[in-house]
Design a protein around this motif. Structure first.
Motif, PDB file in Angstrom:
ATOM      1  N   GLY A 103       0.780  -1.229   0.000  1.00  0.00           N
ATOM      2  CA  GLY A 103       0.000   0.000   0.000  1.00  0.00           C
ATOM      3  C   GLY A 103       0.812   1.280   0.000  1.00  0.00           C
ATOM      4  O   GLY A 103       0.237   2.377   0.030  1.00  0.00           O
ATOM      5  N   ASN A 104       2.133   1.178  -0.057  1.00  0.00           N
ATOM      6  CA  ASN A 104       3.007   2.351   0.002  1.00  0.00           C
ATOM      7  C   ASN A 104       3.496   2.675  -1.417  1.00  0.00           C
ATOM      8  O   ASN A 104       4.453   2.075  -1.906  1.00  0.00           O
ATOM      9  N   LEU A 105       2.841   3.628  -2.071  1.00  0.00           N
ATOM     10  CA  LEU A 105       3.145   3.940  -3.468  1.00  0.00           C
ATOM     11  C   LEU A 105       4.567   4.467  -3.631  1.00  0.00           C
ATOM     12  O   LEU A 105       5.259   4.114  -4.600  1.00  0.00           O
ATOM     13  N   GLY A 106       5.016   5.297  -2.692  1.00  0.00           N
ATOM     14  CA  GLY A 106       6.366   5.847  -2.783  1.00  0.00           C
ATOM     15  C   GLY A 106       7.417   4.760  -2.765  1.00  0.00           C
ATOM     16  O   GLY A 106       8.373   4.779  -3.559  1.00  0.00           O
ATOM     17  N   GLN A 107       7.244   3.782  -1.855  1.00  0.00           N
ATOM     18  CA  GLN A 107       8.221   2.694  -1.784  1.00  0.00           C
ATOM     19  C   GLN A 107       8.130   1.793  -3.007  1.00  0.00           C
ATOM     20  O   GLN A 107       9.150   1.295  -3.486  1.00  0.00           O
ATOM     21  N   LEU A 108       6.918   1.618  -3.537  1.00  0.00           N
ATOM     22  CA  LEU A 108       6.763   0.819  -4.752  1.00  0.00           C
ATOM     23  C   LEU A 108       7.553   1.442  -5.898  1.00  0.00           C
ATOM     24  O   LEU A 108       8.294   0.742  -6.599  1.00  0.00           O
ATOM     25  N   LEU A 109       7.420   2.746  -6.087  1.00  0.00           N
ATOM     26  CA  LEU A 109       8.131   3.419  -7.175  1.00  0.00           C
ATOM     27  C   LEU A 109       9.637   3.335  -6.970  1.00  0.00           C
ATOM     28  O   LEU A 109      10.394   3.132  -7.927  1.00  0.00           O
ATOM     29  N   MET A 110      10.069   3.480  -5.708  1.00  0.00           N
ATOM     30  CA  MET A 110      11.497   3.387  -5.413  1.00  0.00           C
ATOM     31  C   MET A 110      12.027   1.996  -5.726  1.00  0.00           C
ATOM     32  O   MET A 110      13.093   1.839  -6.335  1.00  0.00           O
ATOM     33  N   LEU A 111      11.267   0.967  -5.346  1.00  0.00           N
ATOM     34  CA  LEU A 111      11.711  -0.408  -5.572  1.00  0.00           C
ATOM     35  C   LEU A 111      11.656  -0.784  -7.047  1.00  0.00           C
ATOM     36  O   LEU A 111      12.468  -1.582  -7.515  1.00  0.00           O
ATOM     37  N   LEU A 112      10.712  -0.209  -7.787  1.00  0.00           N
ATOM     38  CA  LEU A 112      10.679  -0.456  -9.232  1.00  0.00           C
ATOM     39  C   LEU A 112      11.910   0.139  -9.899  1.00  0.00           C
ATOM     40  O   LEU A 112      12.513  -0.488 -10.779  1.00  0.00           O
ATOM     41  N   ALA A 113      12.293   1.339  -9.456  1.00  0.00           N
ATOM     42  CA  ALA A 113      13.515   1.951  -9.989  1.00  0.00           C
ATOM     43  C   ALA A 113      14.732   1.112  -9.617  1.00  0.00           C
ATOM     44  O   ALA A 113      15.619   0.863 -10.453  1.00  0.00           O
ATOM     45  N   PHE A 114      14.769   0.647  -8.374  1.00  0.00           N
ATOM     46  CA  PHE A 114      15.866  -0.205  -7.903  1.00  0.00           C
ATOM     47  C   PHE A 114      15.895  -1.517  -8.690  1.00  0.00           C
ATOM     48  O   PHE A 114      16.973  -2.028  -9.019  1.00  0.00           O
ATOM     49  N   SER A 115      14.699  -2.046  -9.004  1.00  0.00           N
ATOM     50  CA  SER A 115      14.605  -3.328  -9.715  1.00  0.00           C
ATOM     51  C   SER A 115      15.276  -3.278 -11.078  1.00  0.00           C
ATOM     52  O   SER A 115      15.836  -4.276 -11.540  1.00  0.00           O
TER      53      SER A 115
END
Length: 218
Positions: A103-115
């Motif tokens: 549910g944390n959109l900011g962390q999702l975007l960060m992890l997608l960039a990291f991915s």
């Protein structure tokens, strides 16, 4: 010492340094290995293309097939491998590193960039690129050499993920074998492994964002 033996010794030293970086968890092992790769390429006066960067015959075909492969690998891990390992070990994969993702959109975007950066591009350059290159120089291009190269690089990749527990180490090792096969299937093209790795991680974090941790489908 003749030139051939000298380069063989340098190759062994490179592999030893990579293993040490992983087992001792030095800084961020992937970045350490990439640093070693840069030094190696400079010393050998080689272009970065030697680790597998090349233009594919068809980008759409590669992108489509690697996406399907990554999706199927996610299904295999969650539907077959993970449940079996859960029952054999009595534990589940450690996902505490993603505790705040649901549910944390900011962390999702960060992890997608990291991915797609350190994980897909960085790890594939380090493990399926540089590490497999130097292992291949040591073991040769025969079938036994290719198998040894894939197995050793995959096990080391798994050991670089000990924060996910024993199950995480096994799963990432199996995933690494798949990425190695995919790279070979696309004529040793590292982009195939990079794309598959990026898609695999992206699918995983997106599912986690919506559902929370999944330790198996049964």
């Amino acid at each position: 010492m003749n030139t051939k033996n000298m380069w063989k010794l340098i190759t062994v030293c490179e592999i030893a340094a990579i293993v040490a970086a992983i087992l001792l968890d030095l800084f961020i092992p992937t970045l350490v290995i990439l640093g070693l790769m840069i030094i190696s390429l400079l010393i050998r006066r080689e272009h970065i293309s030697v680790i597998g960067f090349k233009r594919p015959q068809s980008w759409p075909t590669m992108i489509g097939l690697t996406f399907v492969g990554a999706f199927c690998l996610q299904l295999f891990d969650a539907g077959v491998l993970m449940p079996i390992l859960n029952r054999l070990t009595g534990t589940t994969i450690d996902t505490s590193g993603f505790a705040n993702l649901q549910g944390n959109l900011g962390q999702l975007l960060m992890l997608l960039a990291f991915s797609w950066t350190l994980a897909a591009l960085g790890e594939e350059m380090a493990y399926r690129g540089y590490l497999q290159k130097v292992l291949g120089e040591l073991f040769g291009g025969s079938l036994p050499g290719v198998i040894l190269t894939a197995l050793i690089s995959s096990m080391l990749f798994g050991l670089a993920h000990t924060e996910q527990g024993l199950i995480g180490v096994v799963i990432t090792s199996v995933d690494a074998l798949f990425f190695s096969w995919l790279k070979r299937k696309f004529d040793h093209n590292l982009w195939a492994a990079i794309l598959a790795h990026g898609f695999y991680n992206s699918i995983g974090v997106i599912i986690f964002y919506f559902t929370g941790p999944i330790s198996g489908l049964w």
